[in-house]
Design a protein around this motif. Structure first.
Motif, PDB file in Angstrom:
ATOM      1  N   GLN A   1       9.299 -28.069 -44.498  1.00  0.00           N
ATOM      2  CA  GLN A   1       8.258 -28.651 -43.703  1.00  0.00           C
ATOM      3  C   GLN A   1       6.714 -28.725 -44.265  1.00  0.00           C
ATOM      4  OE1 GLN A   1       8.266 -29.458 -40.038  1.00  0.00           O
ATOM      5  NE2 GLN A   1      10.575 -29.511 -40.489  1.00  0.00           N
ATOM      6  N   ASN A   2       6.639 -27.869 -45.310  1.00  0.00           N
ATOM      7  CA  ASN A   2       5.610 -27.815 -46.057  1.00  0.00           C
ATOM      8  C   ASN A   2       4.180 -27.551 -45.227  1.00  0.00           C
ATOM      9  OD1 ASN A   2       4.082 -28.109 -48.437  1.00  0.00           O
ATOM     10  ND2 ASN A   2       3.731 -30.165 -48.431  1.00  0.00           N
ATOM     11  N   ARG A   3       4.408 -26.894 -44.496  1.00  0.00           N
ATOM     12  CA  ARG A   3       3.184 -26.611 -43.719  1.00  0.00           C
ATOM     13  C   ARG A   3       2.739 -24.851 -43.744  1.00  0.00           C
ATOM     14  NH1 ARG A   3       4.564 -28.704 -37.852  1.00  0.00           N
ATOM     15  NH2 ARG A   3       2.708 -27.336 -37.347  1.00  0.00           N
ATOM     16  N   LYS A   4       1.458 -24.588 -43.571  1.00  0.00           N
ATOM     17  CA  LYS A   4       1.255 -23.260 -43.033  1.00  0.00           C
ATOM     18  C   LYS A   4       2.408 -22.735 -42.316  1.00  0.00           C
ATOM     19  CE  LYS A   4      -2.302 -19.647 -42.274  1.00  0.00           C
ATOM     20  NZ  LYS A   4      -3.776 -19.292 -41.938  1.00  0.00           N
ATOM     21  N   THR A   5       2.741 -21.603 -42.295  1.00  0.00           N
ATOM     22  CA  THR A   5       3.895 -20.895 -41.251  1.00  0.00           C
ATOM     23  C   THR A   5       3.202 -19.491 -41.231  1.00  0.00           C
ATOM     24  OG1 THR A   5       5.561 -22.273 -42.441  1.00  0.00           O
ATOM     25  CG2 THR A   5       6.100 -20.391 -41.140  1.00  0.00           C
ATOM     26  N   VAL A   6       3.669 -18.974 -39.770  1.00  0.00           N
ATOM     27  CA  VAL A   6       3.368 -17.891 -39.544  1.00  0.00           C
ATOM     28  C   VAL A   6       4.755 -17.035 -39.228  1.00  0.00           C
ATOM     29  CG1 VAL A   6       2.381 -16.205 -37.697  1.00  0.00           C
ATOM     30  CG2 VAL A   6       1.103 -18.270 -38.450  1.00  0.00           C
ATOM     31  N   PHE A   7       5.014 -15.892 -39.681  1.00  0.00           N
ATOM     32  CA  PHE A   7       6.314 -15.376 -39.499  1.00  0.00           C
ATOM     33  C   PHE A   7       6.016 -14.280 -38.422  1.00  0.00           C
ATOM     34  CE2 PHE A   7       6.933 -17.412 -43.461  1.00  0.00           C
ATOM     35  CZ  PHE A   7       8.130 -18.114 -43.497  1.00  0.00           C
ATOM     36  N   LEU A   8       7.019 -13.872 -37.715  1.00  0.00           N
ATOM     37  CA  LEU A   8       7.008 -12.788 -36.677  1.00  0.00           C
ATOM     38  C   LEU A   8       8.240 -12.360 -36.390  1.00  0.00           C
ATOM     39  CD1 LEU A   8       6.149 -13.584 -32.967  1.00  0.00           C
ATOM     40  CD2 LEU A   8       6.697 -15.394 -34.888  1.00  0.00           C
ATOM     41  N   GLY A   9       8.340 -11.053 -35.983  1.00  0.00           N
ATOM     42  CA  GLY A   9       9.643 -10.524 -35.444  1.00  0.00           C
ATOM     43  C   GLY A   9      10.037  -9.322 -36.357  1.00  0.00           C
ATOM     44  N   ASP A  10      11.053  -8.838 -35.824  1.00  0.00           N
ATOM     45  CA  ASP A  10      11.338  -7.289 -36.581  1.00  0.00           C
ATOM     46  C   ASP A  10      12.467  -7.624 -37.779  1.00  0.00           C
ATOM     47  OD1 ASP A  10      14.303  -8.050 -35.740  1.00  0.00           O
ATOM     48  OD2 ASP A  10      14.101  -7.007 -33.978  1.00  0.00           O
ATOM     49  N   GLY A  11      12.643  -9.008 -38.086  1.00  0.00           N
ATOM     50  CA  GLY A  11      13.146  -9.425 -39.408  1.00  0.00           C
ATOM     51  C   GLY A  11      12.213  -9.448 -40.421  1.00  0.00           C
ATOM     52  N   VAL A  12      10.738  -9.358 -40.235  1.00  0.00           N
ATOM     53  CA  VAL A  12       9.752  -9.720 -41.298  1.00  0.00           C
ATOM     54  C   VAL A  12       9.608  -8.336 -42.225  1.00  0.00           C
ATOM     55  CG1 VAL A  12       7.256  -9.775 -41.511  1.00  0.00           C
ATOM     56  CG2 VAL A  12       8.309 -11.101 -39.744  1.00  0.00           C
ATOM     57  N   PRO A  13       9.903  -7.370 -41.699  1.00  0.00           N
ATOM     58  CA  PRO A  13       9.887  -6.223 -42.670  1.00  0.00           C
ATOM     59  C   PRO A  13      11.082  -6.166 -43.447  1.00  0.00           C
ATOM     60  CG  PRO A  13       9.951  -5.346 -40.483  1.00  0.00           C
ATOM     61  CD  PRO A  13       9.649  -6.585 -40.327  1.00  0.00           C
ATOM     62  N   VAL A  14      12.241  -6.857 -42.926  1.00  0.00           N
ATOM     63  CA  VAL A  14      13.591  -6.899 -43.602  1.00  0.00           C
ATOM     64  C   VAL A  14      13.382  -7.824 -44.672  1.00  0.00           C
ATOM     65  CG1 VAL A  14      16.011  -7.022 -43.378  1.00  0.00           C
ATOM     66  CG2 VAL A  14      14.609  -5.870 -41.599  1.00  0.00           C
ATOM     67  N   PHE A  15      13.040  -8.949 -44.337  1.00  0.00           N
ATOM     68  CA  PHE A  15      13.007 -10.160 -45.346  1.00  0.00           C
ATOM     69  C   PHE A  15      11.700 -10.493 -45.916  1.00  0.00           C
ATOM     70  CE2 PHE A  15      16.207 -11.299 -41.934  1.00  0.00           C
ATOM     71  CZ  PHE A  15      17.205 -11.097 -42.792  1.00  0.00           C
ATOM     72  N   ALA A  16      10.634  -9.483 -45.908  1.00  0.00           N
ATOM     73  CA  ALA A  16       9.305  -9.828 -46.530  1.00  0.00           C
ATOM     74  C   ALA A  16       9.425 -10.040 -48.146  1.00  0.00           C
ATOM     75  CB  ALA A  16       8.543  -8.367 -46.122  1.00  0.00           C
TER      76      ALA A  16
END
Length: 237
Positions: A154-169
């Motif tokens: 997508q080559n766009r600025k992306t916002v990540f959220l959810g309980d998977g963020v600390p797992v996959f940070a």
């Protein structure tokens, strides 16, 4: 229109009541309790504090999956029992869509991540256009490398959220090739208010169902079912 919403799809338990454009009440907990211990007492507390007559609600919105198998069963059973008792419709709200709805109005690409174990995530890609949630990649259960590849495409600025963020940070930091951010604490977990507002949108689109027809969307086999299939394969071999 008044919507009661429940979310127990992940680590968070959340209950909310939304009437038209007003959030009347929300109770959200993310602390070491099982949803079987918390969800009904939270609902009772919200209803008591609001002096809410449950018969006055128009529908019950529930985060219907994917997510924790136990959590989804608890949320769906609670919604189903209430709907049957009150003779109300249920709106099944996709869990990942509701997570993305936390970031209403964002101009960035939105990537919710729920930890699905085994290096997989319940995830999808979304954006908002004219105030409406648009799905770029519908909710799915995939390896983290697959969804990050789609983010890079997508080559766009992306916002990540959810309980998977600390797992996959760490994986995100090493492999995402575009600008990105992690959503702040007040937006980065499940909220029943988002389930309620998105549920209201779906209700107006005619996407409500009878309580008897409602069932969770697990999207994957449970661990017990996977283990049973593995044993059956081993036995045949």
């Amino acid at each position: 229109m008044k919507i009661l919403a429940l979310d127990s799809s992940g680590l968070v338990a959340s209950v909310a009541v939304v009437e038209d454009d007003n959030l009347l009440g929300e109770y959200t907990m993310n602390y070491k309790k099982t949803h079987s211990q918390t969800l009904l007492p939270m609902l009772d507390e919200v209803a008591s504090m609001m002096e809410l007559d449950l018969n006055s609600i128009d529908a019950i919105a529930v985060s219907a999956g994917p997510g924790s198998f136990t959590g989804l069963r608890i949320g769906s059973a609670t919604a189903k029992g209430l709907a049957l008792a009150l003779n109300k419709k249920i709106v099944s709200v996709p869990t990942v869509d509701a997570l993305a709805y936390n970031l209403w109005g964002s101009s960035d690409l939105i990537c919710p991540l729920m930890d699905a174990r085994r290096q997989q995530a319940y995830t999808g890609l979304y954006e908002f256009s004219d105030g409406n949630l648009q799905t770029i990649c519908p909710q799915c259960a995939v390896g983290i490398e697959e969804i990050i590849e789609k983010v890079n495409e997508q080559n766009r600025k992306t916002v990540f959220l959810g309980d998977g963020v600390p797992v996959f940070a760490e994986y995100i930091k090493e492999h995402v090739k575009t600008a990105y951010e992690f959503a702040p604490a007040h937006m980065n977990r499940q909220r029943a208010a988002s389930v309620a507002v998105l549920g209201m949108v779906l209700f107006k689109q005619g996407k409500a169902e009878d309580a008897a027809a409602h069932k969770p969307e697990y999207m994957r086999l449970s661990q017990a079912e996977r283990e049973r299939q593995e044993k059956e394969r081993d036995f045949r071999i």
